[in-house]
Write a protein that holds these residues in place. Sequence first.
Motif, PDB file in Angstrom:
ATOM      1  N   GLY A  29      -1.619  -4.797  -4.144  1.00  0.00           N
ATOM      2  CA  GLY A  29      -1.844  -4.504  -2.883  1.00  0.00           C
ATOM      3  C   GLY A  29      -2.379  -3.675  -2.523  1.00  0.00           C
ATOM      4  O   GLY A  29      -2.979  -2.820  -3.353  1.00  0.00           O
ATOM      5  N   ASP A  87      -4.423 -14.881  -4.795  1.00  0.00           N
ATOM      6  CA  ASP A  87      -5.044 -13.783  -4.174  1.00  0.00           C
ATOM      7  C   ASP A  87      -4.600 -13.515  -3.048  1.00  0.00           C
ATOM      8  O   ASP A  87      -5.862 -13.209  -1.763  1.00  0.00           O
ATOM      9  N   THR A  88      -3.902 -14.306  -2.241  1.00  0.00           N
ATOM     10  CA  THR A  88      -3.458 -15.147  -0.535  1.00  0.00           C
ATOM     11  C   THR A  88      -2.442 -13.779  -0.210  1.00  0.00           C
ATOM     12  O   THR A  88      -1.423 -12.994  -1.095  1.00  0.00           O
ATOM     13  N   PHE A  89      -2.659 -13.437   0.953  1.00  0.00           N
ATOM     14  CA  PHE A  89      -2.344 -12.510   1.631  1.00  0.00           C
ATOM     15  C   PHE A  89      -0.754 -12.693   2.228  1.00  0.00           C
ATOM     16  O   PHE A  89      -0.379 -14.410   1.877  1.00  0.00           O
ATOM     17  N   SER A  90       0.250 -12.204   1.516  1.00  0.00           N
ATOM     18  CA  SER A  90       2.026 -12.764   1.962  1.00  0.00           C
ATOM     19  C   SER A  90       2.574 -11.799   2.522  1.00  0.00           C
ATOM     20  O   SER A  90       3.293 -12.023   3.404  1.00  0.00           O
ATOM     21  N   LYS A 138      -0.607  -3.541   2.371  1.00  0.00           N
ATOM     22  CA  LYS A 138      -0.396  -5.126   2.486  1.00  0.00           C
ATOM     23  C   LYS A 138      -0.100  -5.681   1.200  1.00  0.00           C
ATOM     24  O   LYS A 138      -1.070  -5.514  -0.146  1.00  0.00           O
ATOM     25  N   TYR A 160      -0.356  -9.087  -1.447  1.00  0.00           N
ATOM     26  CA  TYR A 160      -0.582 -10.298  -1.790  1.00  0.00           C
ATOM     27  C   TYR A 160       0.016 -10.354  -3.230  1.00  0.00           C
ATOM     28  O   TYR A 160       0.268 -10.351  -4.186  1.00  0.00           O
ATOM     29  N   LYS A 161      -0.001 -11.758  -3.137  1.00  0.00           N
ATOM     30  CA  LYS A 161       0.155 -13.137  -3.977  1.00  0.00           C
ATOM     31  C   LYS A 161      -0.407 -13.314  -5.494  1.00  0.00           C
ATOM     32  O   LYS A 161      -2.140 -12.642  -5.217  1.00  0.00           O
TER      33      LYS A 161
END
Length: 172
Positions: free
Chosen positions: A48, A68-71, A62, A64-65
């Motif tokens: 993040g 690479d997707t926003f968590s 911020k 991220y998983k």
Amino acid sequence: MDKPILYRKRIIPDECIKLKDDAILYHDPSMIVTSWRAFSQKDYLSYGYSCYFIENGIKLSKFYKSDDTFSRWYFDIVSYQDGPIANSVMVIDLLADVIVYPDGLIKVVDLDELAEALSKNLITSRQMNECLNNLNKLLTKLYAGKLPELIMPLEKHISASRAVTMTASNQP
């Protein structure tokens, strides 16, 4: 001004660590922006970015998983003081946190730890006041729909960092 050295002080559990692997992307007297990898990965967190708002007593991250997707957005209520060596900053986690999920759900967490810390005299009444006042200011902004305003500085520096990375990877 040289890049500052960051330390994270937690109250529960009691620990202080140098954030030696965090990359400082930007810093000025009121803000420090970093990128980092999670100490221990979770299904919702691999890496993040964080923005330390020195004057507001918050750290915005911020998450991220691993794909690479926003968590989620994660706000730590913190205080800042000079670190143990020159040009260092000690970030003291005051325990209360706010999570904002992609669907807009806002969740306040770890207030039980805050209460425990006060009852065990692990924090002072001044720290409790600081925590609750900064938490209240943050929640007031979030409930007023000001999340875009809060995340804008971090998003700006993430975009700039990614642009530099992409440009560098396109070089022969």
